[in-house]
Design a protein around this motif. Structure first.
Motif, PDB file in Angstrom:
ATOM      1  N   HIS A 629     106.467 121.358 110.324  1.00 20.37           N
ATOM      2  CA  HIS A 629     106.800 120.141 109.575  1.00 20.37           C
ATOM      3  C   HIS A 629     105.587 119.576 108.847  1.00 20.37           C
ATOM      4  O   HIS A 629     105.312 118.377 108.848  1.00 20.37           O
ATOM      5  CB  HIS A 629     107.377 119.055 110.527  1.00 20.37           C
ATOM      6  CG  HIS A 629     108.582 119.542 111.273  1.00 20.37           C
ATOM      7  ND1 HIS A 629     109.760 119.974 110.649  1.00 20.37           N
ATOM      8  CD2 HIS A 629     108.822 119.674 112.616  1.00 20.37           C
ATOM      9  CE1 HIS A 629     110.647 120.349 111.553  1.00 20.37           C
ATOM     10  NE2 HIS A 629     110.104 120.194 112.798  1.00 20.37           N
ATOM     11  N   PHE A 630     104.910 120.433 108.230  1.00 18.76           N
ATOM     12  CA  PHE A 630     103.693 120.001 107.512  1.00 18.76           C
ATOM     13  C   PHE A 630     104.037 119.074 106.342  1.00 18.76           C
ATOM     14  O   PHE A 630     103.280 118.168 105.994  1.00 18.76           O
ATOM     15  CB  PHE A 630     102.933 121.247 107.008  1.00 18.76           C
ATOM     16  CG  PHE A 630     101.625 120.906 106.361  1.00 18.76           C
ATOM     17  CD1 PHE A 630     100.573 120.349 107.115  1.00 18.76           C
ATOM     18  CD2 PHE A 630     101.453 121.086 104.999  1.00 18.76           C
ATOM     19  CE1 PHE A 630      99.405 120.035 106.497  1.00 18.76           C
ATOM     20  CE2 PHE A 630     100.265 120.763 104.397  1.00 18.76           C
ATOM     21  CZ  PHE A 630      99.200 120.233 105.152  1.00 18.76           C
ATOM     22  N   LYS A 631     105.177 119.302 105.799  1.00 18.57           N
ATOM     23  CA  LYS A 631     105.602 118.479 104.665  1.00 18.57           C
ATOM     24  C   LYS A 631     105.647 117.001 105.045  1.00 18.57           C
ATOM     25  O   LYS A 631     105.265 116.124 104.277  1.00 18.57           O
ATOM     26  CB  LYS A 631     106.991 118.953 104.189  1.00 18.57           C
ATOM     27  CG  LYS A 631     107.473 118.274 102.932  1.00 18.57           C
ATOM     28  CD  LYS A 631     108.794 118.876 102.489  1.00 18.57           C
ATOM     29  CE  LYS A 631     109.321 118.223 101.207  1.00 18.57           C
ATOM     30  NZ  LYS A 631     109.465 116.815 101.322  1.00 18.57           N
ATOM     31  N   ASN A 634     102.210 115.401 104.898  1.00 16.55           N
ATOM     32  CA  ASN A 634     101.903 115.011 103.516  1.00 16.55           C
ATOM     33  C   ASN A 634     102.632 113.738 103.135  1.00 16.55           C
ATOM     34  O   ASN A 634     102.041 112.839 102.540  1.00 16.55           O
ATOM     35  CB  ASN A 634     102.327 116.134 102.557  1.00 16.55           C
ATOM     36  CG  ASN A 634     101.220 117.190 102.396  1.00 16.55           C
ATOM     37  OD1 ASN A 634     100.059 116.883 102.601  1.00 16.55           O
ATOM     38  ND2 ASN A 634     101.632 118.393 102.011  1.00 16.55           N
ATOM     39  N   HIS A 639      98.436 113.393 100.798  1.00 14.22           N
ATOM     40  CA  HIS A 639      98.038 114.791 100.575  1.00 14.22           C
ATOM     41  C   HIS A 639      96.635 115.085 101.142  1.00 14.22           C
ATOM     42  O   HIS A 639      96.372 116.175 101.659  1.00 14.22           O
ATOM     43  CB  HIS A 639      98.059 115.087  99.055  1.00 14.22           C
ATOM     44  CG  HIS A 639      98.186 116.518  98.729  1.00 14.22           C
ATOM     45  ND1 HIS A 639      97.124 117.323  98.485  1.00 14.22           N
ATOM     46  CD2 HIS A 639      99.292 117.317  98.626  1.00 14.22           C
ATOM     47  CE1 HIS A 639      97.525 118.549  98.240  1.00 14.22           C
ATOM     48  NE2 HIS A 639      98.867 118.574  98.314  1.00 14.22           N
ATOM     49  N   ASP A 643      95.348 117.965 103.575  1.00 13.34           N
ATOM     50  CA  ASP A 643      94.197 118.864 103.405  1.00 13.34           C
ATOM     51  C   ASP A 643      93.293 118.830 104.627  1.00 13.34           C
ATOM     52  O   ASP A 643      92.824 119.864 105.121  1.00 13.34           O
ATOM     53  CB  ASP A 643      93.383 118.454 102.176  1.00 13.34           C
ATOM     54  CG  ASP A 643      94.093 118.846 100.877  1.00 13.34           C
ATOM     55  OD1 ASP A 643      95.086 119.594 100.969  1.00 13.34           O
ATOM     56  OD2 ASP A 643      93.604 118.436  99.804  1.00 13.34           O
ATOM     57  N   ARG A 665      93.821 132.489 105.269  1.00 10.53           N
ATOM     58  CA  ARG A 665      94.901 131.566 104.841  1.00 10.53           C
ATOM     59  C   ARG A 665      95.719 132.301 103.790  1.00 10.53           C
ATOM     60  O   ARG A 665      95.216 132.642 102.719  1.00 10.53           O
ATOM     61  CB  ARG A 665      94.289 130.289 104.258  1.00 10.53           C
ATOM     62  CG  ARG A 665      95.346 129.240 103.900  1.00 10.53           C
ATOM     63  CD  ARG A 665      94.717 128.031 103.211  1.00 10.53           C
ATOM     64  NE  ARG A 665      95.691 127.086 102.746  1.00 10.53           N
ATOM     65  CZ  ARG A 665      95.487 126.175 101.808  1.00 10.53           C
ATOM     66  NH1 ARG A 665      94.279 126.123 101.242  1.00 10.53           N
ATOM     67  NH2 ARG A 665      96.445 125.327 101.442  1.00 10.53           N
ATOM     68  N   GLU A 669     100.587 126.121 104.182  1.00 11.10           N
ATOM     69  CA  GLU A 669     100.155 125.860 105.555  1.00 11.10           C
ATOM     70  C   GLU A 669     100.331 127.096 106.409  1.00 11.10           C
ATOM     71  O   GLU A 669     100.383 127.039 107.625  1.00 11.10           O
ATOM     72  CB  GLU A 669     100.946 124.653 106.112  1.00 11.10           C
ATOM     73  CG  GLU A 669     102.324 124.959 106.679  1.00 11.10           C
ATOM     74  CD  GLU A 669     103.402 125.371 105.682  1.00 11.10           C
ATOM     75  OE1 GLU A 669     103.037 125.778 104.549  1.00 11.10           O
ATOM     76  OE2 GLU A 669     104.569 125.335 106.038  1.00 11.10           O
ATOM     77  N   LYS A 739     110.092 129.593 114.754  1.00 12.17           N
ATOM     78  CA  LYS A 739     110.571 128.391 114.088  1.00 12.17           C
ATOM     79  C   LYS A 739     111.983 128.080 114.517  1.00 12.17           C
ATOM     80  O   LYS A 739     112.334 126.929 114.857  1.00 12.17           O
ATOM     81  CB  LYS A 739     110.545 128.600 112.552  1.00 12.17           C
ATOM     82  CG  LYS A 739     109.140 128.634 111.942  1.00 12.17           C
ATOM     83  CD  LYS A 739     108.572 127.241 111.784  1.00 12.17           C
ATOM     84  CE  LYS A 739     107.232 127.315 111.040  1.00 12.17           C
ATOM     85  NZ  LYS A 739     106.631 125.991 110.929  1.00 12.17           N
ATOM     86  N   ARG A 743     110.163 125.682 117.166  1.00 11.38           N
ATOM     87  CA  ARG A 743     108.784 125.454 116.699  1.00 11.38           C
ATOM     88  C   ARG A 743     107.823 125.258 117.879  1.00 11.38           C
ATOM     89  O   ARG A 743     108.244 125.227 119.000  1.00 11.38           O
ATOM     90  CB  ARG A 743     108.690 124.270 115.727  1.00 11.38           C
ATOM     91  CG  ARG A 743     109.423 124.563 114.409  1.00 11.38           C
ATOM     92  CD  ARG A 743     109.293 123.400 113.468  1.00 11.38           C
ATOM     93  NE  ARG A 743     109.819 123.759 112.156  1.00 11.38           N
ATOM     94  CZ  ARG A 743     111.078 123.766 111.826  1.00 11.38           C
ATOM     95  NH1 ARG A 743     112.015 123.426 112.700  1.00 11.38           N
ATOM     96  NH2 ARG A 743     111.458 124.118 110.608  1.00 11.38           N
TER      97      ARG A 743
HETATM   98  N1  LIG Z   1      98.501 118.678 101.569  1.00 12.38           N
HETATM   99  C1  LIG Z   1      98.850 119.888 101.267  1.00 12.38           C
HETATM  100  N2  LIG Z   1     100.079 120.259 101.276  1.00 12.38           N
HETATM  101  C2  LIG Z   1     100.472 121.513 100.986  1.00 12.38           C
HETATM  102  C3  LIG Z   1      99.548 122.475 100.605  1.00 12.38           C
HETATM  103  N3  LIG Z   1     100.196 123.680 100.362  1.00 12.38           N
HETATM  104  C4  LIG Z   1     101.505 123.446 100.598  1.00 12.38           C
HETATM  105  N4  LIG Z   1     101.697 122.108 100.979  1.00 12.38           N
HETATM  106  C5  LIG Z   1     102.947 121.508 101.343  1.00 12.38           C
HETATM  107  O1  LIG Z   1     103.444 122.036 102.547  1.00 12.38           O
HETATM  108  C6  LIG Z   1     104.830 121.777 102.591  1.00 12.38           C
HETATM  109  C7  LIG Z   1     105.543 122.889 103.177  1.00 12.38           C
HETATM  110  O2  LIG Z   1     106.690 122.483 103.563  1.00 12.38           O
HETATM  111  P1  LIG Z   1     107.794 123.376 103.966  1.00 12.38           P
HETATM  112  O3  LIG Z   1     107.662 124.768 103.456  1.00 12.38           O
HETATM  113  O4  LIG Z   1     109.086 122.726 103.603  1.00 12.38           O
HETATM  114  O5  LIG Z   1     107.847 123.500 105.564  1.00 12.38           O
HETATM  115  P2  LIG Z   1     107.602 122.443 106.683  1.00 12.38           P
HETATM  116  O6  LIG Z   1     107.728 121.095 106.228  1.00 12.38           O
HETATM  117  O7  LIG Z   1     106.240 122.798 107.359  1.00 12.38           O
HETATM  118  O8  LIG Z   1     108.651 122.774 107.703  1.00 12.38           O
HETATM  119  P3  LIG Z   1     108.750 124.058 108.595  1.00 12.38           P
HETATM  120  O9  LIG Z   1     107.822 125.055 108.126  1.00 12.38           O
HETATM  121  O10 LIG Z   1     110.046 124.520 108.504  1.00 12.38           O
HETATM  122  O11 LIG Z   1     108.384 123.562 109.967  1.00 12.38           O
HETATM  123  C8  LIG Z   1     105.213 121.501 101.173  1.00 12.38           C
HETATM  124  O12 LIG Z   1     105.657 120.151 101.050  1.00 12.38           O
HETATM  125  C9  LIG Z   1     103.991 121.783 100.361  1.00 12.38           C
HETATM  126  O13 LIG Z   1     103.904 120.882  99.249  1.00 12.38           O
HETATM  127  C10 LIG Z   1      98.197 122.115 100.539  1.00 12.38           C
HETATM  128  O14 LIG Z   1      97.330 122.890 100.251  1.00 12.38           O
HETATM  129  N5  LIG Z   1      97.915 120.800 100.857  1.00 12.38           N
END
Ligand SMILES: Nc1nc2c(ncn2[C@@H]2O[C@H](COP(=O)(O)OP(=O)(O)OP(=O)(O)O)[C@@H](O)[C@H]2O)c(=O)[nH]1
Length: 753
Positions: A629-631, A634, A639, A643, A665, A669, A739, A743
């Motif tokens: 759930h990296f999104k 953010n 953002h 990072d 990498r 993420e 996942k 997770r």
């Molecule tokens: N801050 C930041 N965000 C990034 C970067 N690269 C990708 N993202 C964000 O990472 C998010 C990835 O989200 P998702 O692929 O939907 O997956 P998630 O939210 O981690 O959910 P799951 O993977 O299913 O657990 C996106 O919103 C991208 O914009 C980066 O270099 N920096």
């Protein structure tokens, strides 16, 4: 070879002969002078004795005649008046008895006739009185002296007219004295002097040997003489001359006379009152016979001694001459040998004698001189002509000054380098001069070396040196043992060591960093000892301890025989370049946000590891990691927090993983970890450790603590995998299940179960 030896010259022989003759002449002159002196001394002595003879004779005559005069006067004064002829005869006989110097006494009447006499034979005789001296008839009572008569007495006597005739054996001289009472009636007494008596009296006084005495009247008539022979005409003439001088008042004197063929020493003196004089003569040759005999005796004693001395001198000279000749012969042999030796020399050799003129030269010098207008065609070269060929730079001694100092003994050595005057080739010579003494007075030997090649080589060396000094790269020259012999200033700039500190040490003692394995250096040595150039990059350490990178080229240098003598190392400082390369490499291989390997590099390593697994059957594993759930992070924290979360996770993962593991990498993420030498269990343990630590610690962002978890899928690299993607696909599938499984989990690939 133009050579002028010092030899025993004919001049020396001539000088010696002249000297010898001069010595002989001097010795002869000394002997002659000595003999002459003896003769002169003897002559003077004999003259003095002769004068004594003359004096004695005259003195005796004067006394006797004075006695006679007084006797006659006494008889006249006492007997005149009262005695007759008979009494006079007795009186005169008595008087004669006491007068051995008289033959007879006679009384003369006024006609000059003998009227009484001690000798009866004289009676009646009338002796001529006109030529008696002093002239006159007896006036004044003066004793008058007649001529010498041969005979016993008046009766048998006759006058001797020739004064130079031989004296008669029996002779007398008449003398007369009157009473001085006028011409008429005057009586006189005539006495005849006994010449023998006088001669005997003179004879009792030893006359000098060879001497004789003549008694002459003042008119030159002979009265008596001790000689036996007649005089020669020349001596008679001399007598007359002396008589003339007497009459002129020259009463005494001495002289040398050379009548005829002999020399006479003559002395004379005249009586004070009586008209007579004594003339004594001595034959000089007879007088000096003894002295001459003595001279001859001394001459014959001295002559052998002088001859011996001259013989000694002559023998010494001959010996000296022979030694000198041998010495000269040895010298000439030496010179001959020297000729051969000197002509073989490439250097010009010239020897100047003490007078500054060349006495010896070799072929090289003659070639040099032939090309010089100032020297060619000269008979004997003077050192000043030679010195004019060279240019003197400021501060240098002149060639002429140096050679002159050697010739004068002021210097024992002279050396200098000179350029030739008016020489288009810019030739240079080195001149070395030393004293040269070989039997004669000291000269100067000059060696002239052509140093043009050396000068050019030195010029080249200087240029090379300047080039090396100016080179930007450090340059080091070592011997075959790698001991530094020379280093340029760039070496100091590179390493911090001055050339003085570096020379004598090996580079390994100064700059070795320890960053290279022994094999690295072994390979380097093997290369250069084979005579090949080694090139490479080396990490070294400066004097202050700081490491630096250098591009090193080592070139072996061989000598003419092919033996390795030196190594020349050229070093270029590449520290900056290496840093730039490292940075570029780092930038090209890492993810700029997290510093983890980027996808390209990770895939390359994965590919390599897969190849190792496939080739060697080794084990390796791959983890696929994805933040949960990296999104939302953010979205909730911004953002930047996202990072920061990515960077912190990277740090946490690298802290947890092993050194040999590679974290990459792959995008967003999503991360992957390559685990070499790892089986699935070990991989699961590592994955679990990462997951658990992240879940427990979370991420600190400012004052906030962000909770975040990670899901991990594991795949084992199989020998059957042909591409990295197949491994990635398996890991991705395991991740998907993690996942899906809720997770914050670790899942292995399906086939592994
Ligand atoms: N801050 C930041 N965000 C990034 C970067 N690269 C990708 N993202 C964000 O990472 C998010 C990835 O989200 P998702 O692929 O939907 O997956 P998630 O939210 O981690 O959910 P799951 O993977 O299913 O657990 C996106 O919103 C991208 O914009 C980066 O270099 N920096």
């Amino acid at each position: 070879m133009a050579i002028r030896h010092y030899r025993w010259s004919r001049c020396a022989d001539l000088a010696f002969v002249v000297f010898l003759l001069a010595c002989i002449a001097a010795a002869g002159a000394a002997l002659h002078y000595h003999g002459g002196r003896l003769e002169r001394e003897a002559a003077a002595a004999r003259l003095r004795l002769l004068e004594v003879d003359a004096h004695y004779t005259l003195d005796h005559l004067e006394r006797t005649l004075t006695t006679v005069s007084l006797t006659l006067q006494s008889l006249l004064e006492t007997g005149y008046a009262g005695h007759g002829a008979a009494t006079w005869n007795t009186l005169l006989r008595d008087a004669l008895r006491h007068a051995p110097h008289l033959r007879s006494l006679s009384l003369l009447d006024d006609h000059g006739t003998v009227v009484a006499s001690s000798s009866p034979a004289n009676l009646g005789l009338q002796p001529p009185l006109s030529d008696f001296l002093p002239p006159g008839n007896g006036l004044g009572g003066v004793l008058r002296i007649g001529r010498l008569h041969a005979g016993r007495d008046l009766a048998d006597g006759r006058a001797v007219a020739d004064a130079g005739a031989a004296p008669p054996t029996l002779a007398f001289v008449p003398v007369v004295r009157s009473l001085g009472k006028g011409e008429s009636g005057t009586l006189g007494l005539l006495a005849t002097l006994n010449v023998d008596y006088f001669l005997n009296r003179i004879g009792t006084h030893d006359l000098e040997e060879g001497a004789w005495v003549d008694v002459l009247r003042s008119d030159g008539a002979l009265l008596l003489s001790t000689r036996e022979a007649a005089l020669d005409a020349a001596t008679r003439a001399a007598d007359e001359d002396i008589a003339v001088r007497w009459r002129a008042g020259d009463g005494r004197g001495s002289r040398l006379e050379t009548p005829a063929d002999k020399t006479l020493i003559t002395t004379w003196r005249t009586a004070r009152v009586l008209p007579l004089g004594v003339l004594a003569r001595l034959d000089r040759d007879r007088a000096l016979a003894e002295a001459r005999h003595e001279t001859r005796r001394q001459f014959f004693i001295l002559l052998p001694l002088i001859a011996l001395a001259f013989a000694g001198v002559l023998a010494g000279y001959v010996l000296l001459r022979r030694n000198a000749r041998q010495h000269i012969a040895a010298q000439e042999r030496d010179f001959d040998r020297m000729d051969i030796l000197l002509d073989a020399l490439p250097a010009a050799v010239l020897v100047f004698g003490h007078d500054g003129r060349a006495v010896l030269a070799n072929d090289a010098w003659r070639q040099f001189a032939a090309a010089r207008p100032g020297l060619a065609g000269r008979g004997t070269v003077h050192y000043r002509d030679y010195a004019r060929q060279f240019r003197t730079e400021a501060g240098n001694d002149t060639v002429a000054g140096g050679i002159r100092a050697i010739l004068h003994g002021e210097r024992q050595a002279f050396e200098g380098e000179y350029a030739l005057h008016d020489d288009a080739t810019q030739a240079a010579v080195q001149i070395i001069a030393r004293p040269f003494a070989h039997g004669g007075p000291p000269g100067a030997a000059v060696l002239q070396l052509d140093i043009s090649d050396r000068r050019h080589a030195e010029e080249r060396n200087r240029l090379l040196h300047a080039t090396l000094d100016a080179a930007a790269n450090a340059i080091v020259i070592t011997d075959a043992e790698a001991v530094i012999q020379w280093a340029n200033p760039a070496f100091t700039a590179l390493t911090g060591y001055t050339p003085e500190e570096a020379v004598g040490h090996r580079p390994s003692e100064l700059v070795k960093s320890g960053k290279h394995a022994p094999a690295f250096y072994a390979e380097m040595w093997n290369t250069i000892l084979r005579g090949e150039v080694w090139r490479g990059e080396v990490v070294n350490r400066r004097k202050d301890g700081v490491l630096f990178d250098e591009a090193l080229t080592i070139t072996p240098v061989r000598d003419r025989d092919g033996r390795l003598r030196h190594f020349v190392a050229v070093k270029e400082d590449i520290t900056v370049r290496k840093l730039q390369e490292h940075e570029l490499q780092r930038l090209a291989s890492t993810d700029p946000l997290t510093g983890a390997s980027n996808r390209r590099v990770f895939m390359e390593r994965l590919s390599l590891e897969l190849a190792r697994v496939r080739r060697y059957g080794k084990q390796a594993a791959l983890l696929m990691l994805d933040l949960d759930h990296f999104k939302q992070i953010n979205d909730r924290h911004g953002h930047a927090a996202g990072d920061a979360t990515l960077r912190s996770f990277t740090t946490l993962a690298q802290r947890t993983l092993r050194q040999t593991d590679t974290l990459g990498r792959l995008g967003g993420e999503e991360f992957a970890v390559l685990l070499p030498e790892t089986d699935e269990e070990q991989a699961a343990e590592l994955a679990e450790r990462v997951r658990g630590r992240l879940a427990a610690e979370g991420i600190a962002f400012g004052d906030e603590a962000i909770r975040v978890t990670v899901s991990i899928g594991i795949a084992q690299l199989e020998t059957t995998d042909t591409t990295p993607d197949t491994v990635l696909a398996r890991a991705d599938e395991a991740l998907y299940r993690a996942k899906q499984g809720g997770r914050n989990r670790v899942e292995r690939t399906a086939c592994a179960r």
